[in-house]
Write a protein that holds these residues in place. Sequence first.
Motif, PDB file in Angstrom:
ATOM      1  N   VAL A   1      30.397  18.846  67.643  1.00  0.00           N
ATOM      2  CA  VAL A   1      31.748  19.416  67.613  1.00  0.00           C
ATOM      3  C   VAL A   1      32.272  19.447  66.182  1.00  0.00           C
ATOM      4  N   SER A   2      32.054  18.355  65.424  1.00  0.00           N
ATOM      5  CA  SER A   2      32.525  18.308  64.035  1.00  0.00           C
ATOM      6  C   SER A   2      31.830  19.351  63.174  1.00  0.00           C
ATOM      7  N   GLU A   3      30.517  19.494  63.341  1.00  0.00           N
ATOM      8  CA  GLU A   3      29.777  20.500  62.574  1.00  0.00           C
ATOM      9  C   GLU A   3      30.268  21.898  62.933  1.00  0.00           C
ATOM     10  N   ARG A   4      30.493  22.111  64.184  1.00  0.00           N
ATOM     11  CA  ARG A   4      30.950  23.427  64.640  1.00  0.00           C
ATOM     12  C   ARG A   4      32.326  23.747  64.061  1.00  0.00           C
ATOM     13  N   ARG A   5      33.208  22.743  64.002  1.00  0.00           N
ATOM     14  CA  ARG A   5      34.546  22.950  63.437  1.00  0.00           C
ATOM     15  C   ARG A   5      34.470  23.217  61.942  1.00  0.00           C
ATOM     16  N   THR A   6      33.548  22.546  61.258  1.00  0.00           N
ATOM     17  CA  THR A   6      33.400  22.742  59.819  1.00  0.00           C
ATOM     18  C   THR A   6      32.858  24.139  59.532  1.00  0.00           C
ATOM     19  N   ASP A   7      31.866  24.564  60.325  1.00  0.00           N
ATOM     20  CA  ASP A   7      31.252  25.877  60.125  1.00  0.00           C
ATOM     21  C   ASP A   7      32.159  27.014  60.564  1.00  0.00           C
ATOM     22  N   HIS A   8      32.966  26.775  61.610  1.00  0.00           N
ATOM     23  CA  HIS A   8      33.827  27.813  62.170  1.00  0.00           C
ATOM     24  C   HIS A   8      35.218  27.251  62.395  1.00  0.00           C
ATOM     25  N   PRO A   9      35.995  27.092  61.322  1.00  0.00           N
ATOM     26  CA  PRO A   9      37.327  26.511  61.486  1.00  0.00           C
ATOM     27  C   PRO A   9      38.217  27.373  62.374  1.00  0.00           C
ATOM     28  N   VAL A  10      39.046  26.695  63.170  1.00  0.00           N
ATOM     29  CA  VAL A  10      40.000  27.364  64.040  1.00  0.00           C
ATOM     30  C   VAL A  10      41.219  27.737  63.225  1.00  0.00           C
TER      31      VAL A  10
END
Length: 143
Positions: free
Chosen positions: A133-142
């Motif tokens: 989840v953290s990697e996904r948020r870093t790669d694709h910020p909301v």
Amino acid sequence: MWILVLCLIAIAVTAACAELLTRNKGEKGQPATGSELQQSEPGTGQECCGQHAICEKESLLAAVSRKIEYYDDEELDRLQGIPSDKYTREEEEEFRNVFYTMLPEDVAGWIRSLQLRGIALPDSLKDEVLLIVSERRTDHPVT
């Protein structure tokens, strides 16, 4: 003279707002630890502080439909109500099988689905889920 004072006040207010936004972004960007992956039950009085990956996702549930989405994990429904530290190895393996076969972008939705269904994520998987989840948020910020 008054124009100069008003301009200085406007610059100070803008700088203060920018500082607050930067500070908040920095806190939210920090990865959460395994102990921060807690599922608060509706009506228990636990509220999301908005600073943790899973907690933030849960706080978004208010804006998301309460319709439960399944991720080929209907068999996990029988584990509803079991505390996260009380699963057997076989039950943990069921969670792993679902988790390792899904796309990274589906992980946050899967966690929401488990929360809506009253199913606690096993402690042994929490760190791995938080990492994704953290990697996904870093790669694709909301935004």
